[in-house]
Design a protein around this motif. Structure first.
Motif, PDB file in Angstrom:
ATOM      1  N   GLY A  39       0.649  -1.378  -0.145  1.00 21.35           N
ATOM      2  CA  GLY A  39      -0.065   0.030   0.095  1.00 21.35           C
ATOM      3  C   GLY A  39       0.845   1.101  -0.035  1.00 21.35           C
ATOM      4  O   GLY A  39       0.355   2.101   0.493  1.00 21.35           O
ATOM      5  N   ALA A  40       2.017   1.141  -0.312  1.00 23.34           N
ATOM      6  CA  ALA A  40       2.929   2.235  -0.484  1.00 23.34           C
ATOM      7  C   ALA A  40       2.904   3.333  -1.682  1.00 23.34           C
ATOM      8  O   ALA A  40       3.960   4.008  -1.992  1.00 23.34           O
ATOM      9  N   THR A  41       1.983   3.203  -2.461  1.00 26.55           N
ATOM     10  CA  THR A  41       1.503   4.088  -3.657  1.00 26.55           C
ATOM     11  C   THR A  41       1.280   5.463  -3.127  1.00 26.55           C
ATOM     12  O   THR A  41       0.776   5.570  -1.953  1.00 26.55           O
ATOM     13  N   ASP A  42       2.009   6.377  -3.800  1.00 22.34           N
ATOM     14  CA  ASP A  42       1.679   7.706  -3.368  1.00 22.34           C
ATOM     15  C   ASP A  42       0.298   8.164  -3.635  1.00 22.34           C
ATOM     16  O   ASP A  42      -0.578   7.665  -4.371  1.00 22.34           O
ATOM     17  N   GLY A  43      -0.306   8.998  -2.434  1.00 23.10           N
ATOM     18  CA  GLY A  43      -1.574   9.211  -2.458  1.00 23.10           C
ATOM     19  C   GLY A  43      -1.836  10.550  -2.244  1.00 23.10           C
ATOM     20  O   GLY A  43      -0.785  11.488  -1.845  1.00 23.10           O
ATOM     21  N   PRO A  44      -2.979  11.317  -2.459  1.00 24.66           N
ATOM     22  CA  PRO A  44      -3.228  12.936  -2.271  1.00 24.66           C
ATOM     23  C   PRO A  44      -2.999  13.236  -0.841  1.00 24.66           C
ATOM     24  O   PRO A  44      -2.745  14.471  -0.656  1.00 24.66           O
ATOM     25  N   ASP A  45      -3.224  12.397   0.045  1.00 25.95           N
ATOM     26  CA  ASP A  45      -3.206  12.808   1.554  1.00 25.95           C
ATOM     27  C   ASP A  45      -1.817  12.750   2.133  1.00 25.95           C
ATOM     28  O   ASP A  45      -1.436  12.913   3.189  1.00 25.95           O
ATOM     29  N   ASP A  46      -0.818  12.209   1.190  1.00 28.73           N
ATOM     30  CA  ASP A  46       0.621  11.990   1.865  1.00 28.73           C
ATOM     31  C   ASP A  46       1.321  13.225   1.943  1.00 28.73           C
ATOM     32  O   ASP A  46       0.840  14.239   1.314  1.00 28.73           O
ATOM     33  N   LEU A  47       2.306  13.298   3.024  1.00 26.04           N
ATOM     34  CA  LEU A  47       3.144  14.436   3.038  1.00 26.04           C
ATOM     35  C   LEU A  47       4.578  13.917   2.767  1.00 26.04           C
ATOM     36  O   LEU A  47       5.114  12.910   3.413  1.00 26.04           O
ATOM     37  N   LYS A  48       4.975  14.559   1.580  1.00 23.96           N
ATOM     38  CA  LYS A  48       6.511  14.194   1.287  1.00 23.96           C
ATOM     39  C   LYS A  48       7.449  15.258   1.524  1.00 23.96           C
ATOM     40  O   LYS A  48       7.400  16.516   1.025  1.00 23.96           O
ATOM     41  N   VAL A  49       8.246  14.928   2.383  1.00 25.49           N
ATOM     42  CA  VAL A  49       9.391  15.598   2.939  1.00 25.49           C
ATOM     43  C   VAL A  49      10.591  15.505   2.533  1.00 25.49           C
ATOM     44  O   VAL A  49      11.203  14.179   2.710  1.00 25.49           O
ATOM     45  N   MET A  50      11.388  16.205   1.862  1.00 22.76           N
ATOM     46  CA  MET A  50      12.686  16.010   1.369  1.00 22.76           C
ATOM     47  C   MET A  50      13.766  16.645   2.497  1.00 22.76           C
ATOM     48  O   MET A  50      13.527  17.555   3.441  1.00 22.76           O
ATOM     49  N   MET A  51      14.629  15.779   2.809  1.00 21.20           N
ATOM     50  CA  MET A  51      15.443  15.818   4.037  1.00 21.20           C
ATOM     51  C   MET A  51      16.985  16.174   3.767  1.00 21.20           C
ATOM     52  O   MET A  51      17.637  15.038   3.090  1.00 21.20           O
ATOM     53  N   VAL A  52      17.693  17.209   3.822  1.00 14.21           N
ATOM     54  CA  VAL A  52      19.088  17.151   3.651  1.00 14.21           C
ATOM     55  C   VAL A  52      19.900  17.296   4.729  1.00 14.21           C
ATOM     56  O   VAL A  52      19.221  17.912   5.950  1.00 14.21           O
ATOM     57  N   ALA A  53      21.056  17.339   4.822  1.00 16.39           N
ATOM     58  CA  ALA A  53      21.896  17.754   5.915  1.00 16.39           C
ATOM     59  C   ALA A  53      23.452  18.124   5.548  1.00 16.39           C
ATOM     60  O   ALA A  53      23.948  17.796   4.244  1.00 16.39           O
ATOM     61  N   ASP A  54      24.045  18.907   6.224  1.00 12.76           N
ATOM     62  CA  ASP A  54      25.340  19.005   5.938  1.00 12.76           C
ATOM     63  C   ASP A  54      25.730  19.780   4.797  1.00 12.76           C
ATOM     64  O   ASP A  54      26.548  19.272   4.005  1.00 12.76           O
ATOM     65  N   GLU A 166       3.514  21.333  13.124  1.00 16.45           N
ATOM     66  CA  GLU A 166       2.559  20.174  12.627  1.00 16.45           C
ATOM     67  C   GLU A 166       2.108  20.661  11.215  1.00 16.45           C
ATOM     68  O   GLU A 166       1.918  21.821  10.834  1.00 16.45           O
ATOM     69  N   ILE A 167       2.247  19.747  10.379  1.00 13.30           N
ATOM     70  CA  ILE A 167       1.848  19.900   9.006  1.00 13.30           C
ATOM     71  C   ILE A 167       1.309  18.662   8.254  1.00 13.30           C
ATOM     72  O   ILE A 167       1.819  17.546   8.654  1.00 13.30           O
ATOM     73  N   SER A 168      -0.022  18.824   7.873  1.00 11.06           N
ATOM     74  CA  SER A 168      -0.761  17.661   7.512  1.00 11.06           C
ATOM     75  C   SER A 168      -0.883  16.607   8.389  1.00 11.06           C
ATOM     76  O   SER A 168      -0.728  15.253   8.093  1.00 11.06           O
ATOM     77  N   ASN A 169      -1.385  17.050   9.711  1.00  8.65           N
ATOM     78  CA  ASN A 169      -1.709  16.134  10.526  1.00  8.65           C
ATOM     79  C   ASN A 169      -0.272  15.305  11.151  1.00  8.65           C
ATOM     80  O   ASN A 169      -0.402  14.243  11.896  1.00  8.65           O
ATOM     81  N   VAL A 170       0.958  15.649  10.935  1.00  8.07           N
ATOM     82  CA  VAL A 170       2.104  14.870  11.501  1.00  8.07           C
ATOM     83  C   VAL A 170       2.738  16.043  12.155  1.00  8.07           C
ATOM     84  O   VAL A 170       3.221  17.141  11.693  1.00  8.07           O
ATOM     85  N   SER A 171       3.028  15.660  13.611  1.00  8.50           N
ATOM     86  CA  SER A 171       3.628  16.497  14.561  1.00  8.50           C
ATOM     87  C   SER A 171       5.167  16.143  14.249  1.00  8.50           C
ATOM     88  O   SER A 171       5.561  15.253  14.389  1.00  8.50           O
ATOM     89  N   PHE A 172       5.937  17.418  14.425  1.00 13.56           N
ATOM     90  CA  PHE A 172       7.229  17.211  14.624  1.00 13.56           C
ATOM     91  C   PHE A 172       7.933  18.051  15.706  1.00 13.56           C
ATOM     92  O   PHE A 172       7.399  19.167  16.136  1.00 13.56           O
ATOM     93  N   VAL A 173       8.806  17.557  16.207  1.00 13.69           N
ATOM     94  CA  VAL A 173       9.606  18.228  17.345  1.00 13.69           C
ATOM     95  C   VAL A 173      11.365  18.258  16.981  1.00 13.69           C
ATOM     96  O   VAL A 173      11.846  17.126  16.662  1.00 13.69           O
TER      97      VAL A 173
END
Length: 394
Positions: A39-54, A166-173
């Motif tokens: 069930g890992a197909t992309d959906g309209p309610d997904d939150l796609k986050v690009m993460m980079v470092a350094d 919080e974005i798209s019902n995903v909480s971040f700290v």
């Protein structure tokens, strides 16, 4: 010999096509033990986050090679990544600057301006930046005033360098992990207070959800030594945790077996480790690649925040690790040719069913690009020489 006059144009066209192609990231989904992709197909309610470092930007102190080669390609990488992946958010997990703790205010601003130029289309997306040790300095240089000034110039951070969103019902700290490595100082105590406040909010939220209660619990304010409290919240029920340093891992666990396909280290990689207390900055050279949050602070974070998932950086290489309580931690590789022959980043897709899909995206190797440039240059010189000889013969 009309064809000879068209050769420079052909070479320029070939070079442009080559640069466009090598700027496209190559992404592959990475699975962790116990995680499948049903069930890992992309959906309209997904939150796609690009993460980079350094990123290790040098600002106005950047060399000619960095400005006109590395940073130019990094800008193209970000543009191509944005066009291909269409992320909803960008998170930078620390070390935006190569030596930010040593910079004057004006030079720090030049780093931020350089960062904005490189980001390009990402500036229209939600952005969060975590503080790294090169941004704020090691323990002997860490002070609340400088951290407050740097944090005030970055989105979503409080005076201690922490953030909650919080974005798209995903909480971040996000935590200022550098302060957690230091001894008894004001910033360390500030981190403990911040974590405890978030722990209280988490417990009250879960309690309100389960029992419909809204009355806050009484709490103590002694945070001087990682004050423990019983937390009835189950593991994995908390927010997504963002920090620059990885959490402590049990003895015998290493990421070499779980690393992405074998990658070459950059020419600045140190083979010999040095302790945090004795480390120092030398240009953009990484002074230590094995720091983790101390065991007591790690346990305190797990107990207080019950993180759903953890994203960290600093080691300059990819790692997908499962902690003893089942919490997944993904360490993001360096997005800089200063420390890797092939920069890389990850894309985390948060789905409504609480599943998180992680893609490891690698970029072109610097050595391959330089070799291609050298080959094109040699061919151009050879063709020019042959054309001139032909003209002399005629």
């Amino acid at each position: 010999m009309g064809w000879s006059s068209a050769l420079p144009l052909l070479f320029v066209t070939a070079l442009i096509v080559f640069e466009e192609r090598v700027s496209v990231p190559n992404c592959e989904i990475v699975t962790a033990d116990g995680h499948d992709l049903d069930g890992a197909t992309d959906g309209p309610d997904d939150l796609k986050v690009m993460m980079v470092a350094d990123l290790l930007l040098m600002g106005s102190d950047a060399s000619f090679a960095n400005i006109y080669f590395r940073y130019s390609y990094t800008t193209k990488f970000f543009r191509k990544s944005f066009e291909r992946l269409k992320p909803d958010m960008l998170i930078v997990l620390g070390d935006v600057s190569a030596k930010g703790s040593e910079l004057t205010d004006s030079k720090w601003l030049s780093v931020l301006q350089q960062f904005q130029r490189i980001m390009g289309p990402f500036l229209g997306l939600p952005l969060h930046i975590v503080l790294g040790d090169r941004d704020v300095g090691e323990c002997c240089k860490l002070n609340a005033k400088s951290v407050d000034w740097i944090a005030s110039s970055l989105p979503g951070l409080d005076s201690g360098g922490c953030g909650v969103f919080e974005i798209s019902n995903v909480s971040f700290v996000s935590l200022n992990a550098v302060a957690l490595l230091c001894g008894n100082n004001d910033l360390r105590f500030s981190m403990e207070k911040f974590i405890e406040r978030e722990s209280l909010d988490l417990r009250n939220h879960v309690k309100d959800t389960k029992e419909g209660l809204n009355e806050p619990n009484e709490r103590e304010d002694d945070f001087s030594n990682f004050h423990w409290r019983e937390n009835s919240v189950s593991s994995g029920s908390g927010p997504v945790l963002l920090l620059h340093f990885p959490l402590h891992r049990t003895i015998g666990s290493n990421c070499d077996g779980n690393d992405a396909p074998s990658r070459n280290r950059g020419r600045f990689h140190n083979k010999k480790s040095r302790s945090f207390a004795n480390s120092g900055f030398a240009g953009t050279e990484p002074y230590e690649l094995s720091h983790t949050i101390p065991p007591n602070a790690t346990e305190y974070i797990f107990q207080a925040l019950r993180p759903r998932m953890i994203f960290s950086a600093h080691t300059h290489q990819f790692c997908d690790h499962i902690h003893v309580d089942g919490t997944r931690e993904v360490t993001v590789p360096a997005m800089s040719w200063e420390v890797r022959n092939d920069p890389a980043f990850i894309v985390a897709t948060f789905r409504p069913n609480n599943m998180v899909t992680v893609s490891h995206c690698s970029l072109a190797r610097e050595s391959c690009i330089l070799m291609a440039y050298a080959t094109i240059l040699v061919l151009l010189i050879s063709v020019t020489f042959i054309v001139r000889i032909s003209h002399l013969v005629i």
